[in-house]
Design an enzyme around this catalytic site. Structure first.
Site, PDB file in Angstrom:
ATOM      1  N   ASN A   9       0.660  -1.027  -0.217  1.00 59.87           N
ATOM      2  CA  ASN A   9      -0.037   0.189  -0.027  1.00 59.87           C
ATOM      3  C   ASN A   9       0.834   1.017  -0.256  1.00 59.87           C
ATOM      4  O   ASN A   9       1.146   2.016   1.594  1.00 59.87           O
ATOM      5  CB  ASN A   9      -1.085   0.254   1.074  1.00 59.87           C
ATOM      6  CG  ASN A   9      -1.654   0.628   1.827  1.00 59.87           C
ATOM      7  OD1 ASN A   9      -1.957   2.044   0.306  1.00 59.87           O
ATOM      8  ND2 ASN A   9      -2.364   1.673   2.068  1.00 59.87           N
ATOM      9  N   TRP A  10       0.983   2.025  -0.779  1.00 62.81           N
ATOM     10  CA  TRP A  10       1.805   2.498  -1.213  1.00 62.81           C
ATOM     11  C   TRP A  10       1.653   4.216  -0.604  1.00 62.81           C
ATOM     12  O   TRP A  10       2.240   5.582  -0.264  1.00 62.81           O
ATOM     13  CB  TRP A  10       1.833   3.731  -2.536  1.00 62.81           C
ATOM     14  CG  TRP A  10       2.972   2.480  -3.444  1.00 62.81           C
ATOM     15  CD1 TRP A  10       3.779   0.627  -3.302  1.00 62.81           C
ATOM     16  CD2 TRP A  10       3.384   2.570  -4.678  1.00 62.81           C
ATOM     17  NE1 TRP A  10       3.979   0.584  -4.295  1.00 62.81           N
ATOM     18  CE2 TRP A  10       4.060   1.133  -5.158  1.00 62.81           C
ATOM     19  CE3 TRP A  10       2.843   3.280  -5.810  1.00 62.81           C
ATOM     20  CZ2 TRP A  10       4.524   0.542  -6.441  1.00 62.81           C
ATOM     21  CZ3 TRP A  10       3.499   3.201  -7.201  1.00 62.81           C
ATOM     22  CH2 TRP A  10       4.181   1.807  -7.574  1.00 62.81           C
ATOM     23  N   LYS A  11       0.390   4.164  -0.629  1.00 59.57           N
ATOM     24  CA  LYS A  11      -0.693   5.633   0.318  1.00 59.57           C
ATOM     25  C   LYS A  11       0.243   6.998  -0.254  1.00 59.57           C
ATOM     26  O   LYS A  11       0.373   6.911  -1.830  1.00 59.57           O
ATOM     27  CB  LYS A  11       0.495   5.668   2.146  1.00 59.57           C
ATOM     28  CG  LYS A  11       0.094   4.498   2.766  1.00 59.57           C
ATOM     29  CD  LYS A  11      -0.059   4.688   4.504  1.00 59.57           C
ATOM     30  CE  LYS A  11      -0.163   2.973   5.007  1.00 59.57           C
ATOM     31  NZ  LYS A  11      -0.007   3.054   6.185  1.00 59.57           N
ATOM     32  N   HIS A  96      -9.736   1.693   4.885  1.00 55.16           N
ATOM     33  CA  HIS A  96      -8.033   1.304   5.614  1.00 55.16           C
ATOM     34  C   HIS A  96      -8.051   2.605   7.098  1.00 55.16           C
ATOM     35  O   HIS A  96      -9.312   2.981   6.367  1.00 55.16           O
ATOM     36  CB  HIS A  96      -7.272   1.785   5.058  1.00 55.16           C
ATOM     37  CG  HIS A  96      -5.627   2.405   5.402  1.00 55.16           C
ATOM     38  ND1 HIS A  96      -5.224   2.953   6.462  1.00 55.16           N
ATOM     39  CD2 HIS A  96      -4.644   1.107   5.207  1.00 55.16           C
ATOM     40  CE1 HIS A  96      -4.485   2.294   6.376  1.00 55.16           C
ATOM     41  NE2 HIS A  96      -3.459   1.476   5.917  1.00 55.16           N
ATOM     42  N   GLU A  98      -7.002   4.947   8.072  1.00 52.76           N
ATOM     43  CA  GLU A  98      -6.205   6.168   7.611  1.00 52.76           C
ATOM     44  C   GLU A  98      -7.887   7.293   7.217  1.00 52.76           C
ATOM     45  O   GLU A  98      -7.621   7.756   7.058  1.00 52.76           O
ATOM     46  CB  GLU A  98      -4.963   6.452   7.139  1.00 52.76           C
ATOM     47  CG  GLU A  98      -3.845   5.941   7.367  1.00 52.76           C
ATOM     48  CD  GLU A  98      -2.899   5.007   6.327  1.00 52.76           C
ATOM     49  OE1 GLU A  98      -2.579   5.685   5.941  1.00 52.76           O
ATOM     50  OE2 GLU A  98      -2.093   4.884   7.393  1.00 52.76           O
ATOM     51  N   GLU A 168      -5.030  -5.305  10.495  1.00 56.53           N
ATOM     52  CA  GLU A 168      -4.138  -4.145  10.903  1.00 56.53           C
ATOM     53  C   GLU A 168      -4.257  -2.886  11.657  1.00 56.53           C
ATOM     54  O   GLU A 168      -5.174  -2.346  12.453  1.00 56.53           O
ATOM     55  CB  GLU A 168      -4.296  -2.757   8.979  1.00 56.53           C
ATOM     56  CG  GLU A 168      -3.924  -3.296   8.046  1.00 56.53           C
ATOM     57  CD  GLU A 168      -3.770  -2.231   7.255  1.00 56.53           C
ATOM     58  OE1 GLU A 168      -2.273  -2.568   6.724  1.00 56.53           O
ATOM     59  OE2 GLU A 168      -3.871  -1.235   7.289  1.00 56.53           O
ATOM     60  N   GLY A 174       2.523   2.450  10.740  1.00 55.36           N
ATOM     61  CA  GLY A 174       3.849   3.262  10.798  1.00 55.36           C
ATOM     62  C   GLY A 174       4.527   3.415  11.890  1.00 55.36           C
ATOM     63  O   GLY A 174       5.337   4.487  12.298  1.00 55.36           O
ATOM     64  N   SER A 214       3.780  -2.133  10.586  1.00 53.28           N
ATOM     65  CA  SER A 214       5.101  -2.385  10.628  1.00 53.28           C
ATOM     66  C   SER A 214       5.418  -3.525  10.158  1.00 53.28           C
ATOM     67  O   SER A 214       6.771  -4.064  10.960  1.00 53.28           O
ATOM     68  CB  SER A 214       5.725  -1.716  11.418  1.00 53.28           C
ATOM     69  OG  SER A 214       4.780  -0.856  12.327  1.00 53.28           O
ATOM     70  N   GLY A 235       3.165  -0.960   4.254  1.00 55.39           N
ATOM     71  CA  GLY A 235       2.951  -0.231   4.099  1.00 55.39           C
ATOM     72  C   GLY A 235       4.867   0.698   3.849  1.00 55.39           C
ATOM     73  O   GLY A 235       5.025   0.161   2.782  1.00 55.39           O
ATOM     74  N   GLY A 236       5.568   1.040   4.325  1.00 59.63           N
ATOM     75  CA  GLY A 236       5.795   1.828   4.439  1.00 59.63           C
ATOM     76  C   GLY A 236       7.365   1.129   3.841  1.00 59.63           C
ATOM     77  O   GLY A 236       8.054   0.946   2.905  1.00 59.63           O
TER      78      GLY A 236
HETATM   79  P1  13P Z   1       3.435   0.773   7.582  1.00 54.01           P
HETATM   80  O1  13P Z   1       4.148  -1.019   6.693  1.00 54.01           O
HETATM   81  O2  13P Z   1       4.481   1.624   7.673  1.00 54.01           O
HETATM   82  O3  13P Z   1       2.562   0.098   9.260  1.00 54.01           O
HETATM   83  O4  13P Z   1       1.862   0.413   7.448  1.00 54.01           O
HETATM   84  C1  13P Z   1       0.761  -0.010   7.099  1.00 54.01           C
HETATM   85  C2  13P Z   1      -0.167  -0.544   6.500  1.00 54.01           C
HETATM   86  O5  13P Z   1      -1.051   0.652   7.096  1.00 54.01           O
HETATM   87  C3  13P Z   1      -0.336  -0.996   5.107  1.00 54.01           C
HETATM   88  O6  13P Z   1      -2.068  -0.510   4.538  1.00 54.01           O
END
Ligand code: 13P
Length: 252
Positions: A9-11, A96, A98, A168, A174, A214, A235-236
């Protein structure tokens, strides 16, 4: 046998040019060394058409990170499920934390998005998970169940086949603070039990449940070794090809 998936997930990261470069790098790496799982990348909307075309004959599937809760019309700035599908994308990430938190996406709104995504032939990676306060109050099971009931448990058994769940925990996103493999397995097993109650044991066995928060190459092997963890939503660590490849390799 349920599918193993590693999804990125590149966000809100990467310009179009940077995204194309990352997708190209991943495509080249995975062409040399075939993955032992399905690989998905969730790009921003503006990348979808170009990246889908680029990855057409590759092992990598493309996902949007959102779609509108309305089918079409005067909704300035929105992108419909039909538009996402028309880019060649196969998946959409919905629910998600967010989006729930910053864009006020309620279970009712998400239910509309889920229905439209399925009507338009998209598969859904549906995210659920508790906040730190909810974890501390031991409410994680109730929270996850309510999110499933609120937005996806109305689906028919046939529709359910297009749903991937991503657990999640918000406190792990993050933050560098991963859920332990045991903590994650406990709730994944609970989520599978909830699915079994609605769709039956066989459908629950076939449901892919990803862990997100993470997740990185160093902790993915331990997480993915658990019986109810079928991969990750990353994510990251999905923003650099070698990092992402390191997680994909956890299935080797
Ligand atoms: P991180 O891997 O950066 O913690 O993010 C997880 C995430 O929200 C994937 O959708």
């Amino acid at each position: 046998m349920r599918k193993k998936i590693v999804a990125g997930n590149w966000k809100m990261n990467k310009t179009l040019q940077e995204g194309v470069a990352l997708a190209t790098e991943l495509k080249d790496i995975l062409a040399v060394e075939k993955p032992n799982c399905e690989v998905v990348i969730g790009t921003p909307f503006i990348h979808l058409a170009t990246v889908s075309e680029l990855l057409k004959d590759s092992v990598i599937a493309v996902s949007a990170q959102n779609c509108a809760s309305k089918a079409s019309g005067a909704y300035t700035g929105e992108v419909s499920a039909a538009m996402v599908k028309s880019t060649g994308a196969e998946y959409v990430i919905l629910g998600h934390s967010e989006r729930r938190e910053y864009y006020n996406e309620t279970p009712e709104i998400l239910k509309e998005k889920v229905d439209l995504a399925l009507e338009n032939g998209l598969k859904i990676i549906f995210c659920i998970g508790e906040s730190l306060a909810q974890r501390e109050a031991n409410e994680q099971e109730a929270v996850c169940k309510a999110e499933l009931v609120g937005s996806v448990f109305h689906l028919s058994p046939e529709q359910w086949k297009n749903i991937v769940i991503a657990y999640e925990p918000i406190w792990a996103i993050g933050t560098g603070k991963t859920a332990t493999a045991d903590q994650a397995e406990e709730i994944h097993a609970y989520i599978r039990k909830c699915v079994a109650e609605v769709y039956g044991a066989e459908a629950a066995e076939d449901t892919t449940i990803l862990y997100g928060g993470s997740c990185k190459a160093s902790n993915a092997p331990e997480l993915f070794a658990k019986p109810d963890i079928d991969g990750g939503l990353i994510g990251g660590a999905s923003l650099k090809a070698p990092d992402f490849k390191g997680i994909i390799d956890a299935w080797k």
